[in-house]
Design a protein around this motif. Structure first.
Motif, PDB file in Angstrom:
ATOM      1  N   ARG A   1      55.244 -70.758  47.712  1.00 28.25           N
ATOM      2  CA  ARG A   1      55.374 -69.670  47.816  1.00 28.25           C
ATOM      3  C   ARG A   1      54.941 -69.441  49.289  1.00 28.25           C
ATOM      4  O   ARG A   1      53.801 -69.389  49.637  1.00 28.25           O
TER       5      ARG A   1
ATOM      6  N   ILE B   1      65.114 -71.747  47.192  1.00 24.81           N
ATOM      7  CA  ILE B   1      64.133 -72.543  46.334  1.00 24.81           C
ATOM      8  C   ILE B   1      64.235 -74.086  46.707  1.00 24.81           C
ATOM      9  O   ILE B   1      63.068 -74.706  46.822  1.00 24.81           O
ATOM     10  N   ASP B   2      65.494 -74.297  46.561  1.00 26.75           N
ATOM     11  CA  ASP B   2      65.501 -75.595  46.751  1.00 26.75           C
ATOM     12  C   ASP B   2      65.018 -76.327  48.082  1.00 26.75           C
ATOM     13  O   ASP B   2      64.389 -77.342  48.007  1.00 26.75           O
TER      14      ASP B   2
ATOM     15  N   ARG C   1      61.299 -68.999  41.148  1.00 23.92           N
ATOM     16  CA  ARG C   1      62.493 -68.541  40.009  1.00 23.92           C
ATOM     17  C   ARG C   1      61.908 -67.243  39.663  1.00 23.92           C
ATOM     18  O   ARG C   1      62.744 -66.557  39.385  1.00 23.92           O
ATOM     19  N   ASN C   2      60.794 -66.943  39.336  1.00 19.48           N
ATOM     20  CA  ASN C   2      60.390 -66.043  38.562  1.00 19.48           C
ATOM     21  C   ASN C   2      60.243 -64.602  39.450  1.00 19.48           C
ATOM     22  O   ASN C   2      60.443 -63.511  38.820  1.00 19.48           O
TER      23      ASN C   2
ATOM     24  N   LYS D   1      68.724 -69.387  45.308  1.00 18.25           N
ATOM     25  CA  LYS D   1      68.508 -70.712  44.856  1.00 18.25           C
ATOM     26  C   LYS D   1      68.267 -71.904  46.296  1.00 18.25           C
ATOM     27  O   LYS D   1      67.626 -72.493  45.986  1.00 18.25           O
TER      28      LYS D   1
ATOM     29  N   GLN E   1      61.282 -78.374  38.313  1.00 22.26           N
ATOM     30  CA  GLN E   1      61.289 -77.120  38.050  1.00 22.26           C
ATOM     31  C   GLN E   1      59.963 -76.633  37.859  1.00 22.26           C
ATOM     32  O   GLN E   1      59.924 -75.494  37.954  1.00 22.26           O
TER      33      GLN E   1
ATOM     34  N   GLY F   1      62.938 -64.113  41.595  1.00 18.21           N
ATOM     35  CA  GLY F   1      64.144 -64.018  42.231  1.00 18.21           C
ATOM     36  C   GLY F   1      64.551 -64.470  43.328  1.00 18.21           C
ATOM     37  O   GLY F   1      65.309 -63.923  44.048  1.00 18.21           O
TER      38      GLY F   1
ATOM     39  N   ALA G   1      59.426 -74.994  41.329  1.00 20.48           N
ATOM     40  CA  ALA G   1      60.331 -73.982  41.763  1.00 20.48           C
ATOM     41  C   ALA G   1      59.936 -72.909  40.664  1.00 20.48           C
ATOM     42  O   ALA G   1      60.238 -71.539  40.983  1.00 20.48           O
ATOM     43  N   PHE G   2      58.998 -72.995  39.710  1.00 20.29           N
ATOM     44  CA  PHE G   2      58.761 -71.832  38.725  1.00 20.29           C
ATOM     45  C   PHE G   2      58.343 -70.711  39.439  1.00 20.29           C
ATOM     46  O   PHE G   2      58.968 -69.506  39.011  1.00 20.29           O
TER      47      PHE G   2
END
Lengths: 300, 361
Positions: free
Chosen positions: B156, B116-117, B107-108, B113, B100, B110, B103-104
């Motif tokens: 990122r 992200i994974d 996720r922030n 998913k 997490q 948008g 991923a933060f």
């Protein structure tokens, strides 16, 4: 190496023993003694065994009924003021300035309610809420809200709760503020870099970093509100009826009002036991919160 | 991904009207090209962290502009700047698992998913964090926590640059090497612009293809490690880079000769038009001054002591008041008190007021 034998050291410890004995152990033992006996005055005592305790813990008796009624009342009161003071304290702490002269100003203003003696707090609100001469009561009644804490149970409760919130939210706010100040700037900078929203900063950084001070705040506020006596006694005297009679008020009524020393002693021992147990639970939670638990087995 | 231009950028923590000599960062204009691996090298307090924080937007500059791909982003907040930064001490989100945490940043913003994974899995794999993905981040060691911080910086793919502010300070020396080479590998794999702040020259020289040396709020030289070694543009660079640092000694320079305490050292180039009144020094790296048995034609020097570094030995010598470090060639038995010094004339540089002077051939 030979151990030096010097029994004089006991003389240094002795004063502490004496002070603790006279201030804590002897009074407590007196209470234990009373709780096992009955008296009809004249310093005549009769052995009653665990009779008072049985009566106290049996809600069908008069004593038991009064005890449990005040206990639930008191727990409800503590729950309500915690539910208000903790979130409110956090909000106040979050909206405080982080540096500059305003910090000092805010701290002083916040500390003011904490510095007022408890019976003065009670007197302030007692007068403030009076419908005839109190600013609050007078204004409320004049804008059409029928407010009278002497005759209306709900009004009495609102008054006692608002008074406690006014008196003690500062404590929660100050503790939270200290917790917030201890968060290094790098966390906020990292959160900015990570694109965290204000809410995400709160839930991911500020709240977790505050959890220890919050536990302390909850403990202190729970204890204080569970033992509350002076303020509601001054404002409502436990009324109307018994509606704001909390455990300590009930205790004083039994001990000094009716002079039932045995019943009062039994009640105070149980009261004390509850407080010690709650303290122990909090202590355990607090010490475990920071320590490592066994790592979870989950493997991605 | 972007080219980053700094235009006349300067910063003072005392405000814009502070004394210009007190600026934490003195005006600098330079370009960081897309995909480069840069190191910002300098001692503590030289302004390198300030420069980094200006680029990431944590600090707003007193003057000048920062351009990403030609677009002025100076007034933008950190959040809108599209930059990643890793701090000196690990920053992890206590309540989250390692996964997490990684991923933060996504996720922030948008990111979907699935994406992200995939990205978290890739970065965790590169940093050897995969086995810990589902563990709470607070339970890990400082090393692992800093790896999470690194991971959050790298996760990122769209960032203009990843900034590292002495990220390996808290890491064990053993692991430092591994992580540094890992970062280097990541740089190749991920095609990100990386700017790495450090006061450790080994770290800078091994990580970066361009090293930017800062001193007293100023960028004194930027170049490849070889350039910094061979031709320091400023006496500070010569002294700061290399171990031991460059010999910098006051000298009188005329034409093709430098004089130290009456001894003459030949130069490869001619220095006829040195600014008058300037402090003239010559600089030569210890690696290019050899100790030899005293002989006519060689500069004679007194030996103070020998530093045996194992692989190589350096002698600390004196010519008059001027102190030198010089290499002791392998196998040479060291003369007792005095020795001759052999200079490599092509490696002797002349500095006027600390700045390199290019002679004429």
């Amino acid at each position: 190496m030979d151990k030096t034998i010097n029994q004089k050291a006991w003389f240094l410890v002795l004063p502490v023993f004496l002070v603790v004995a006279f201030s804590a152990i002897l009074p407590l033992m007196t209470v234990v003694n009373y709780s096992m006996q009955d008296t009809f005055g004249n310093n005549q005592f009769f052995w009653n065994g665990v009779g008072w305790f049985k009566e106290l813990l049996d809600p069908t008796t008069d004593l038991g009924e009064r005890f449990f009624a005040s206990l639930w009342r008191n727990l409800f009161f503590s729950a309500v003021i915690l539910a208000i003071e903790v979130p409110l304290g956090i909000v106040v702490a979050l909206s405080m300035p982080r540096d500059g002269w305003r910090v000092a100003a805010c701290l002083v203003i916040l500390a003011l309610p904490l510095l007022i003696p408890w019976n003065v707090v009670g007197t302030i609100w007692q007068i403030f809420g009076r419908p005839d001469i109190g600013l609050l009561g007078y204004v409320l009644n004049n804008i059409g809200i029928n407010y009278n804490y002497v005759s209306n149970e709900f009004d009495a409760w609102v008054t006692v709760i608002v008074m406690d919130v006014w008196h003690w939210t500062s404590l929660v706010a100050l503790l939270c503020y200290a917790g917030l100040k201890s968060i290094p700037d790098a966390y906020y900078q990292a959160a900015q870099i990570d694109g965290a929203s204000r809410w995400a900063v709160f839930t991911a950084i500020q709240l977790p970093k505050m959890n220890r001070v919050l536990l302390i705040a909850v403990l202190l506020r729970f204890m204080d509100s569970f033992m509350i006596y002076t303020e509601p006694f001054v404002v409502t005297g436990g009324g109307p009826g018994n509606s704001t009679t909390f455990v300590s008020i009930e205790l004083v009524k039994i001990a000094l009002g009716q002079f039932d020393l045995g019943k009062a002693a039994a009640l105070s021992l149980v009261y004390n036991l509850i407080i010690i147990i709650v303290c122990w639970i909090f202590y355990t939670v607090m010490t475990n919160a920071g320590s490592e638990r066994p790592a979870s087995k989950g493997v991605a | 991904m972007a080219r980053i231009d700094l235009v006349d950028l300067a910063h003072s923590y005392g405000g814009n009207d502070a004394d210009p000599t007190s600026f934490a960062l003195k005006p600098v204009t330079m370009t960081w090209r897309q995909g480069g691996a840069y190191a910002l090298l300098g001692p503590s307090g030289c302004g390198k962290t300030t420069l980094l924080n200006l680029i990431s937007g944590i600090v707003t500059p007193s003057r000048g502009q920062i351009l990403f791909d030609g677009v002025d982003i100076t007034p933008l907040s950190t959040r809108k700047r599209n930059i990643a930064q890793v701090f000196q001490f690990p920053v992890i989100y206590d309540t989250m698992t390692v996964g997490q945490n990684l991923a933060f940043p996504l996720r922030n913003r948008g990111v979907p998913k699935a994406e992200i994974d995939a990205r978290v899995a890739q970065i965790a794999n590169l940093l050897d964090l995969t086995p810990d993905l589902n563990r709470k981040a607070t339970r890990l060691t400082a090393d692992a926590k800093q790896k999470i911080s690194l991971g959050r910086g790298l996760v990122r793919s769209d960032v203009a640059a990843v900034l590292f502010d002495e990220p390996l300070t808290v890491i064990d020396p053993e692991l430092k090497w591994q992580l540094r080479s890992k970062l280097k590998a990541l740089h190749r794999d991920l095609d990100l612009t990386m700017i790495y702040v450090t006061h450790d020259q080994t770290e800078a020289l091994t990580f970066a293809d361009t090293v930017v040396v800062m001193h007293d709020g100023r960028v004194v030289q930027s170049g490849t490690p070889a350039e910094l070694f061979d031709k320091p543009a400023h006496t500070f660079v010569g002294y700061f880079i290399g171990s031991p640092g460059m010999n910098i000694v006051p000298a009188e320079v005329r034409g093709r000769e430098a004089r130290i305490d009456g001894h003459v050292i030949g130069l490869n180039r001619s220095y006829d038009s040195l600014p008058s009144g300037a402090k003239i020094e010559i600089g030569v790296r210890p690696e290019f001054v050899d100790i030899a048995p005293p002989a006519p034609g060689l500069l004679s020097a007194n030996i103070d002591r020998i530093d045996d570094l194992g692989r190589v030995r350096f002698a600390r010598v004196r010519i008059g008041d001027a102190k030198f470090a010089a290499r002791v060639p392998p196998g040479l038995s060291i003369p007792e008190k005095s020795a001759g010094l052999k200079f490599d004339p092509s490696r002797v540089h002349v500095y006027a007021d600390s700045l390199l002077v290019e002679g004429t051939a």
